[in-house]
Scaffold this motif. Structure first.
Motif, PDB file in Angstrom:
ATOM      1  N   VAL A 252      44.433  17.171  35.788  1.00 29.91           N
ATOM      2  CA  VAL A 252      44.202  18.549  35.347  1.00 29.91           C
ATOM      3  C   VAL A 252      42.706  18.663  35.089  1.00 29.91           C
ATOM      4  O   VAL A 252      42.135  17.827  34.384  1.00 29.91           O
ATOM      5  CB  VAL A 252      44.962  18.844  34.037  1.00 29.91           C
ATOM      6  CG1 VAL A 252      44.680  20.261  33.541  1.00 29.91           C
ATOM      7  CG2 VAL A 252      46.447  18.612  34.200  1.00 29.91           C
ATOM      8  N   ILE A 253      42.066  19.677  35.668  1.00 30.19           N
ATOM      9  CA  ILE A 253      40.640  19.880  35.419  1.00 30.19           C
ATOM     10  C   ILE A 253      40.482  21.125  34.543  1.00 30.19           C
ATOM     11  O   ILE A 253      40.976  22.208  34.895  1.00 30.19           O
ATOM     12  CB  ILE A 253      39.870  20.045  36.751  1.00 30.19           C
ATOM     13  CG1 ILE A 253      39.943  18.720  37.539  1.00 30.19           C
ATOM     14  CG2 ILE A 253      38.421  20.465  36.499  1.00 30.19           C
ATOM     15  CD1 ILE A 253      39.217  18.726  38.862  1.00 30.19           C
ATOM     16  N   VAL A 254      39.844  20.943  33.407  1.00 27.02           N
ATOM     17  CA  VAL A 254      39.611  22.076  32.500  1.00 27.02           C
ATOM     18  C   VAL A 254      38.099  22.322  32.469  1.00 27.02           C
ATOM     19  O   VAL A 254      37.333  21.521  31.911  1.00 27.02           O
ATOM     20  CB  VAL A 254      40.154  21.786  31.081  1.00 27.02           C
ATOM     21  CG1 VAL A 254      39.945  22.999  30.178  1.00 27.02           C
ATOM     22  CG2 VAL A 254      41.632  21.407  31.139  1.00 27.02           C
ATOM     23  N   ALA A 255      37.697  23.414  33.105  1.00 23.63           N
ATOM     24  CA  ALA A 255      36.263  23.732  33.172  1.00 23.63           C
ATOM     25  C   ALA A 255      35.827  24.434  31.885  1.00 23.63           C
ATOM     26  O   ALA A 255      36.669  24.932  31.115  1.00 23.63           O
ATOM     27  CB  ALA A 255      35.990  24.616  34.382  1.00 23.63           C
ATOM     28  N   GLY A 256      34.525  24.493  31.679  1.00 22.28           N
ATOM     29  CA  GLY A 256      33.975  25.091  30.464  1.00 22.28           C
ATOM     30  C   GLY A 256      34.345  26.556  30.297  1.00 22.28           C
ATOM     31  O   GLY A 256      34.366  27.070  29.171  1.00 22.28           O
ATOM     32  N   ASP A 257      34.643  27.243  31.413  1.00 20.46           N
ATOM     33  CA  ASP A 257      34.967  28.678  31.309  1.00 20.46           C
ATOM     34  C   ASP A 257      36.481  28.920  31.311  1.00 20.46           C
ATOM     35  O   ASP A 257      36.932  30.035  31.580  1.00 20.46           O
ATOM     36  CB  ASP A 257      34.313  29.446  32.471  1.00 20.46           C
ATOM     37  CG  ASP A 257      34.900  29.074  33.826  1.00 20.46           C
ATOM     38  OD1 ASP A 257      35.570  28.021  33.912  1.00 20.46           O
ATOM     39  OD2 ASP A 257      34.701  29.832  34.795  1.00 20.46           O
ATOM     40  N   ALA A 258      37.267  27.896  31.025  1.00 20.90           N
ATOM     41  CA  ALA A 258      38.738  28.053  31.082  1.00 20.90           C
ATOM     42  C   ALA A 258      39.269  28.822  29.879  1.00 20.90           C
ATOM     43  O   ALA A 258      38.656  28.822  28.805  1.00 20.90           O
ATOM     44  CB  ALA A 258      39.388  26.673  31.129  1.00 20.90           C
ATOM     45  N   ASP A 259      40.425  29.447  30.065  1.00 16.40           N
ATOM     46  CA  ASP A 259      41.184  30.005  28.944  1.00 16.40           C
ATOM     47  C   ASP A 259      41.831  28.779  28.259  1.00 16.40           C
ATOM     48  O   ASP A 259      42.862  28.271  28.701  1.00 16.40           O
ATOM     49  CB  ASP A 259      42.243  30.966  29.497  1.00 16.40           C
ATOM     50  CG  ASP A 259      43.250  31.416  28.449  1.00 16.40           C
ATOM     51  OD1 ASP A 259      43.278  30.830  27.345  1.00 16.40           O
ATOM     52  OD2 ASP A 259      44.019  32.353  28.741  1.00 16.40           O
ATOM     53  N   GLY A 402      49.936  16.395  43.233  1.00 17.32           N
ATOM     54  CA  GLY A 402      49.524  17.723  42.808  1.00 17.32           C
ATOM     55  C   GLY A 402      48.348  17.651  41.851  1.00 17.32           C
ATOM     56  O   GLY A 402      47.863  16.565  41.514  1.00 17.32           O
ATOM     57  N   ALA A 403      47.885  18.830  41.446  1.00 21.57           N
ATOM     58  CA  ALA A 403      46.804  18.909  40.453  1.00 21.57           C
ATOM     59  C   ALA A 403      46.823  20.313  39.886  1.00 21.57           C
ATOM     60  O   ALA A 403      47.434  21.219  40.465  1.00 21.57           O
ATOM     61  CB  ALA A 403      45.446  18.640  41.098  1.00 21.57           C
ATOM     62  N   SER A 404      46.151  20.477  38.735  1.00 24.19           N
ATOM     63  CA  SER A 404      45.951  21.854  38.278  1.00 24.19           C
ATOM     64  C   SER A 404      44.531  22.021  37.776  1.00 24.19           C
ATOM     65  O   SER A 404      43.879  21.064  37.351  1.00 24.19           O
ATOM     66  CB  SER A 404      47.011  22.278  37.259  1.00 24.19           C
ATOM     67  OG  SER A 404      46.713  21.778  36.005  1.00 24.19           O
ATOM     68  N   VAL A 405      44.055  23.259  37.936  1.00 27.16           N
ATOM     69  CA  VAL A 405      42.662  23.581  37.638  1.00 27.16           C
ATOM     70  C   VAL A 405      42.642  24.780  36.712  1.00 27.16           C
ATOM     71  O   VAL A 405      43.342  25.763  36.957  1.00 27.16           O
ATOM     72  CB  VAL A 405      41.916  23.952  38.946  1.00 27.16           C
ATOM     73  CG1 VAL A 405      40.499  24.375  38.643  1.00 27.16           C
ATOM     74  CG2 VAL A 405      41.936  22.799  39.933  1.00 27.16           C
ATOM     75  N   MET A 422      48.910  19.622  46.699  1.00 28.39           N
ATOM     76  CA  MET A 422      49.221  20.909  46.071  1.00 28.39           C
ATOM     77  C   MET A 422      48.361  21.102  44.822  1.00 28.39           C
ATOM     78  O   MET A 422      48.168  20.140  44.070  1.00 28.39           O
ATOM     79  CB  MET A 422      50.703  20.934  45.644  1.00 28.39           C
ATOM     80  CG  MET A 422      51.655  20.642  46.778  1.00 28.39           C
ATOM     81  SD  MET A 422      53.297  20.120  46.230  1.00 28.39           S
ATOM     82  CE  MET A 422      53.039  18.521  45.552  1.00 28.39           C
ATOM     83  N   VAL A 423      47.890  22.326  44.626  1.00 28.02           N
ATOM     84  CA  VAL A 423      47.080  22.607  43.434  1.00 28.02           C
ATOM     85  C   VAL A 423      47.538  23.935  42.820  1.00 28.02           C
ATOM     86  O   VAL A 423      47.794  24.905  43.537  1.00 28.02           O
ATOM     87  CB  VAL A 423      45.571  22.727  43.783  1.00 28.02           C
ATOM     88  CG1 VAL A 423      44.745  22.847  42.513  1.00 28.02           C
ATOM     89  CG2 VAL A 423      45.087  21.538  44.606  1.00 28.02           C
ATOM     90  N   SER A 424      47.635  23.962  41.514  1.00 27.02           N
ATOM     91  CA  SER A 424      47.906  25.201  40.771  1.00 27.02           C
ATOM     92  C   SER A 424      46.622  25.619  40.071  1.00 27.02           C
ATOM     93  O   SER A 424      46.014  24.791  39.379  1.00 27.02           O
ATOM     94  CB  SER A 424      48.929  24.922  39.666  1.00 27.02           C
ATOM     95  OG  SER A 424      50.184  25.346  40.029  1.00 27.02           O
ATOM     96  N   VAL A 425      46.217  26.873  40.239  1.00 28.91           N
ATOM     97  CA  VAL A 425      44.998  27.355  39.591  1.00 28.91           C
ATOM     98  C   VAL A 425      45.382  28.273  38.428  1.00 28.91           C
ATOM     99  O   VAL A 425      46.143  29.231  38.613  1.00 28.91           O
ATOM    100  CB  VAL A 425      44.107  28.108  40.601  1.00 28.91           C
ATOM    101  CG1 VAL A 425      42.866  28.664  39.906  1.00 28.91           C
ATOM    102  CG2 VAL A 425      43.702  27.175  41.740  1.00 28.91           C
ATOM    103  N   ASN A 426      44.869  27.967  37.258  1.00 24.71           N
ATOM    104  CA  ASN A 426      45.195  28.699  36.031  1.00 24.71           C
ATOM    105  C   ASN A 426      46.706  28.806  35.815  1.00 24.71           C
ATOM    106  O   ASN A 426      47.239  29.839  35.379  1.00 24.71           O
ATOM    107  CB  ASN A 426      44.522  30.078  36.022  1.00 24.71           C
ATOM    108  CG  ASN A 426      43.005  29.928  35.980  1.00 24.71           C
ATOM    109  OD1 ASN A 426      42.487  29.011  35.349  1.00 24.71           O
ATOM    110  ND2 ASN A 426      42.301  30.793  36.678  1.00 24.71           N
ATOM    111  N   SER A 427      47.396  27.758  36.187  1.00 24.50           N
ATOM    112  CA  SER A 427      48.850  27.639  36.016  1.00 24.50           C
ATOM    113  C   SER A 427      49.174  26.161  36.234  1.00 24.50           C
ATOM    114  O   SER A 427      48.300  25.399  36.644  1.00 24.50           O
ATOM    115  CB  SER A 427      49.588  28.491  37.056  1.00 24.50           C
ATOM    116  OG  SER A 427      49.235  28.072  38.356  1.00 24.50           O
TER     117      SER A 427
END
Ligand code: NAD
Length: 499
Positions: A252-259, A402-405, A422-427
């Motif tokens: 899971v990648i959590v960027a600085g601008d994430a919710d 899979g991954a999520s961003v 597979m990647v889920s973005v903001n989910s």
């Protein structure tokens, strides 16, 4: 005579095994250990069933599969209880799993005809007098081998698409969830009474191996990477094609601008629901430094509120497979021994048959807890200096499922750089619920795809047909070819491709 008849007539081996509730030990059912000879007989029956199924027109196959879906919809509660009893997961989680399986079966049934219809292809200028088309041909009988963690959703990802594509199926459910497998076969039988279109063989590794050695035309395996390698070796003997849907170590990648509050809430669910026994579970988080402390606080607060147990208010259930508990414990211990900081729980969280939530931060990348699939309710959170570092670390794994961003502005850009299926973005795990897209991984996570267009194509092979529309004076596939023909072909090739 199919599995159900063999079972009823007592023709099955006298050897049986019990399916047990993982938390209470209560016996859910007694099932035969299907022998290699019986597997062969069942596959012979399935071959006949496949011919019959293919003789129906596509609309009739669709109608039957949708009728099966209606039965599954009506009997969700019964199926969910069965899943809950065999896996130990809460009934509501089991219902969610069945709901997803139902939408896949519906999609596969409704789209098979259109996706698998013959397609005309341009023959090219040199072959302009020919008509070319590609047909999709069902393999015949697909051997489906399934795991226990999502005993309906996971195998149905193969079964639904294999049947919709015109194949019969012989299904070997996990030895932990045989009753769920038998339920699937029995319910399909209600709408396809004519032939044993979906048969179940129950037992352990030997039964699975017998299925791989049998005359099934393709194997769709879902399970651990280690078993997939054994299955692939057996399939190699007869050059049998296979799909391998294996384990993962999803990042899971959590960027600085994430919710951040959504990222924490959903990542926690992706890590801990189903006691972490999910191939696409979140296992490692890479969070950008400026938001790392806040993210860790949020997820830790929520993790402490989770309660494993077997009643309906439990967040998740027992570890289904007792031997996995040792693996989970060894990962937690290694993470802590290597300098990881326990934010929630620790080695003492392992209290069989339950594992209480564990959140650990700052674990070296070469700890087994970072390199190997943990398959438990644990999550590791490492801080990174940039999104680029997060991408590099996420990709530095032998798995690639899979991954999520999580990022407001860079989600799609990051997703396109991840080396996984597979990647889920903001989910999280959203790709598992969208029937139209393929599901599968790369590297140790396996190969081949279930779900979507690709999932239907996977259960067919391509047959190319080229037919002469009219004769032309230029004949090159004949001994009567002249030097004039050769020079015309040479000139044509230079004109068409020489620039
Ligand atoms: P497993 O590999 O132990 O068993 C899977 C199936 O293979 C079982 O039915 C088992 O009886 C059978 N089997 C075992 N040995 C065999 C052999 N030698 N030949 C043929 N069949 C054999 O896996 P599991 O513990 O049931 O499932 C958990 C694993 O499955 C995890 O690694 C998880 O990540 C993975 N999984 C992957 C997906 C996916 O879609 N990628 C989905 C769910 C689970």
């Amino acid at each position: 005579m199919g599995w159900l008849e063999l079972h009823k007539n007592g023709a099955m081996t006298s050897e049986t095994f019990a399916s047990l509730h993982p938390a209470t030990g209560e016996q859910i059912g007694q099932f035969p250990i299907t022998t290699a000879e019986q597997v062969e007989q069942i596959v012979r029956e399935a071959t006949l069933a496949a011919s019959w199924w293919q003789s129906l027109d596509a609309k009739e196959r669709e109608r039957r599969l949708l009728a099966w879906n209606s039965i599954l919809v009506k009997r969700v509660s019964e199926a969910a209880l069965l899943i809950s009893n065999e896996t130990g997961k809460p009934v509501s989680d089991a219902k969610l799993e069945i709901t997803m399986a139902i939408s896949h079966l519906s999609w596969a049934a409704k789209h098979a005809e259109k996706i698998l219809k013959p397609v005309a292809r341009p023959p090219g200028l040199l072959m302009a007098n020919m008509a070319a088309r590609v047909e999709r041909v069902p393999f015949g009988v697909i051997g489906v081998i399934g795991p226990w963690n999502y005993p309906i959703y996971t195998p149905m990802g193969s079964i639904s698409y294999a049947l919709a594509a015109g194949n019969a199926v012989v299904f070997k459910p996990s030895e932990y969830t045989p009753a769920v497998g038998a339920f699937l076969a029995a319910t399909l039988r209600e709408v396809v009474p004519e032939v044993p279109l979906l048969q179940v063989v129950t037992g352990f590794a030997a039964t699975g191996e017998a299925l791989c050695r049998s005359k099934v035309d393709k194997i769709a395996f879902t399970g651990s990477t280690a078993t997939a390698k054994k299955v692939a070796a057996v399939c190699a003997d007869s050059l049998k094609p296979m799909i391998a849907e294996c384990g993962g170590k999803d990042a899971v990648i959590v960027a600085g601008d994430a919710d951040l509050s959504s990222a924490a809430e959903y990542t926690l669910w992706a890590a801990m629901s189903n006691a972490g026994q999910t191939c696409i579970a979140a296992e490692r988080v890479y969070v950008e430094r400026p938001v790392a402390e806040q993210f860790k606080t949020l997820i830790s607060q929520m993790a402490t509120e989770l309660k494993p147990g077997s009643d309906s208010n439990s967040s998740y259930g027992a570890a289904t497979m007792a031997k996995q508990i040792d693996v989970i414990e060894s990962h937690i211990k290694d993470a802590l021994k290597r300098g990881g900081k326990a934010l929630v729980g620790g080695a003492e969280s392992v209290r069989p048959p339950y594992v209480h939530p564990v959140v650990i931060a700052d674990v070296p990348e070469d700890s087994i807890s970072m390199t190997d699939e943990t398959f438990g309710p644990t999550i590791i959170i490492n801080t990174v200096d940039s999104v680029e570092e997060a991408i590099r670390l996420a990709n530095d794994s032998r798995y690639g499922l899979g991954a999520s961003v999580w990022s407001k502005n860079r989600g799609d850009e990051i997703a396109s750089k991840l080396h996984c299926g597979m990647v889920s973005v903001n989910s999280i795990i959203a790709f598992a619920g969208v029937a139209a897209i393929p599901f599968g991984g790369v590297g140790d996570s396996g190969y081949g795809r279930i779900h979507g267009h690709e999932g239907l194509l996977e259960f067919t092979f391509a047959r190319s047909i080229v037919s002469t529309r009219f004769k032309i004076p230029l004949a090159f596939t004949t001994f009567k070819r002249t030097t004039m023909t050769d020079s015309i072909i040479g000139r044509l090739v230079r004109i068409l491709h020489g620039r």
